[in-house]
Write an enzyme that holds these catalytic residues in place. Structure first.
Site, PDB file in Angstrom:
ATOM      1  N   HIS A 122       1.584  -1.253  -0.061  1.00  0.00           N
ATOM      2  CA  HIS A 122       0.204   0.147   0.169  1.00  0.00           C
ATOM      3  C   HIS A 122       1.106   1.190  -0.236  1.00  0.00           C
ATOM      4  CE1 HIS A 122       0.286  -0.343   4.015  1.00  0.00           C
ATOM      5  NE2 HIS A 122       0.813   0.915   4.345  1.00  0.00           N
ATOM      6  N   ASP A 169       0.321  -7.848   0.909  1.00  0.00           N
ATOM      7  CA  ASP A 169       0.379  -6.370   1.111  1.00  0.00           C
ATOM      8  C   ASP A 169       1.804  -6.363   1.499  1.00  0.00           C
ATOM      9  OD1 ASP A 169       0.348  -3.770   1.547  1.00  0.00           O
ATOM     10  OD2 ASP A 169       0.126  -3.761   4.090  1.00  0.00           O
ATOM     11  N   SER A 260       4.134   2.726   8.529  1.00  0.00           N
ATOM     12  CA  SER A 260       3.863   1.281   7.209  1.00  0.00           C
ATOM     13  C   SER A 260       5.131   1.280   6.507  1.00  0.00           C
ATOM     14  CB  SER A 260       2.616   1.842   5.805  1.00  0.00           C
ATOM     15  OG  SER A 260       1.729   2.325   6.926  1.00  0.00           O
TER      16      SER A 260
END
Length: 317
Positions: A122, A169, A260
């Site tokens: 992402h 992911d 992230s």
């Protein structure tokens, strides 16, 4: 202010849990803390946190000279999404994690080969040529004179990736040149996916912070049984992809906005670090009952290794 579909689902679930007796300001505050993610890479737009007063304000990175500099992430879908720093962590000294890197859209990553970075799916755009990502490496302090910066040239994102809460992911980024820095291996199998691991990043150290950190922070977090983690997120309206995820965290300790794509690692008996997971998503930061969710690398190891080999290969003239 809801930033994406996943945030909307989670925020709605959380509002339901708060109950009808909650005040309007309390409900607004709950809606203004979206899922911790970074959406990336087609074009640069200011990273904006959600505010209770409804205004969008640029997120700023704290620097050694006292100046605030606007952190500009890249978004693949045009939406503003918050990225996931370590709450309850310690400052990393130089040399402790020499393979961790920072990506310009506000994500973390690891140098898994001299010319390849592993990060979250992402955090980047679709598979293909990509020269829009700048990688900072070689230092835990983003303002250090020893920092090395290099641009991307290509991205391979997991073919099954749809959105962070749906699994798959992960992604790898090819750099314009090889870096003379240590690299980290991905975990060899799933035999050690339970226990206490180290997580790290340059993101926020509190959910309510408006600044990310210039210095790398790290913390130790224990894994949480999939059943317990899935049950918690089910109440918020999200189905955990159990066979592709590792949940981890403890009271007051978690990853947060700005982490992230960063690593979850463990140290082997011989002293080597190996990467077990990738910071993926979560509800808020260090909220009791809602744990950080990490991509379980052992489930994707063959595909990740193949992508790393492909990007590391030298083209034949």
């Amino acid at each position: 202010m809801v930033r994406n579909a996943a945030s909307a689902v989670l925020a709605a679930g959380l509002v339901t849990l708060l109950g009808a007796a909650a005040s309007a300001p309390a409900l607004a505050a709950a809606r203004d803390r979206p899922i911790r993610v970074a959406q990336a890479a087609a074009e640069d737009r200011p990273l904006r946190p959600a505010h209770a007063d409804g205004e969008d304000r640029p997120l700023r990175l704290a620097h050694a000279d006292g100046g605030d500099r606007r952190l500009r992430p890249a978004h693949a879908d045009g939406g503003d999404r918050q990225i996931r720093e370590v709450v309850g962590g310690k400052i990393a000294e130089p040399g402790r994690f020499p393979w961790v890197v920072r990506l310009s859209m506000g994500c973390g990553g690891t140098l898994t080969a001299p010319r390849v970075v592993l990060t979250a799916g992402h955090c980047v755009g679709a598979t293909g040529k990509n020269n829009r990502i700048e990688v900072t490496a070689g230092t835990p302090d983003l303002d250090a004179k020893t920092a090395v910066t290099v641009k991307s040239v290509e991205v391979i994102r997991a073919s099954g990736f749809i959105t962070e809460t749906r699994g798959d992911d992960w992604a790898v980024v090819k750099l314009e040149r090889a870096l003379n820095l240590p690299t980290i291996d991905v975990v060899p199998d799933g035999g050690g996916d339970d226990g206490t691991f180290t997580v790290m990043g340059w993101g926020q150290t509190r959910e309510t912070d408006l600044q990310q950190e210039r210095r790398l922070h790290y913390a130790s977090v224990p894994t949480i049984p999939d059943e317990d983690c899935a049950k918690a997120y089910k109440k918020a309206g999200v189905d955990l992809v159990r066979d592709e995820s590792i949940c981890a965290g403890k009271h007051g300790v978690d990853t947060c906005q700005g982490d992230s794509g960063g690593p979850m690692v463990r140290r082997e008996a011989d002293g080597r670090w190996v990467q077990v997971g990738i910071v993926s998503w979560g509800l808020g930061c260090a909220r009791d009952g809602y744990f950080g969710v990490y991509t379980q690398i052992s489930k994707f190891r063959p595909a990740i290794r193949a992508a790393i080999r492909k990007l590391s290969a030298t083209p034949v003239a």
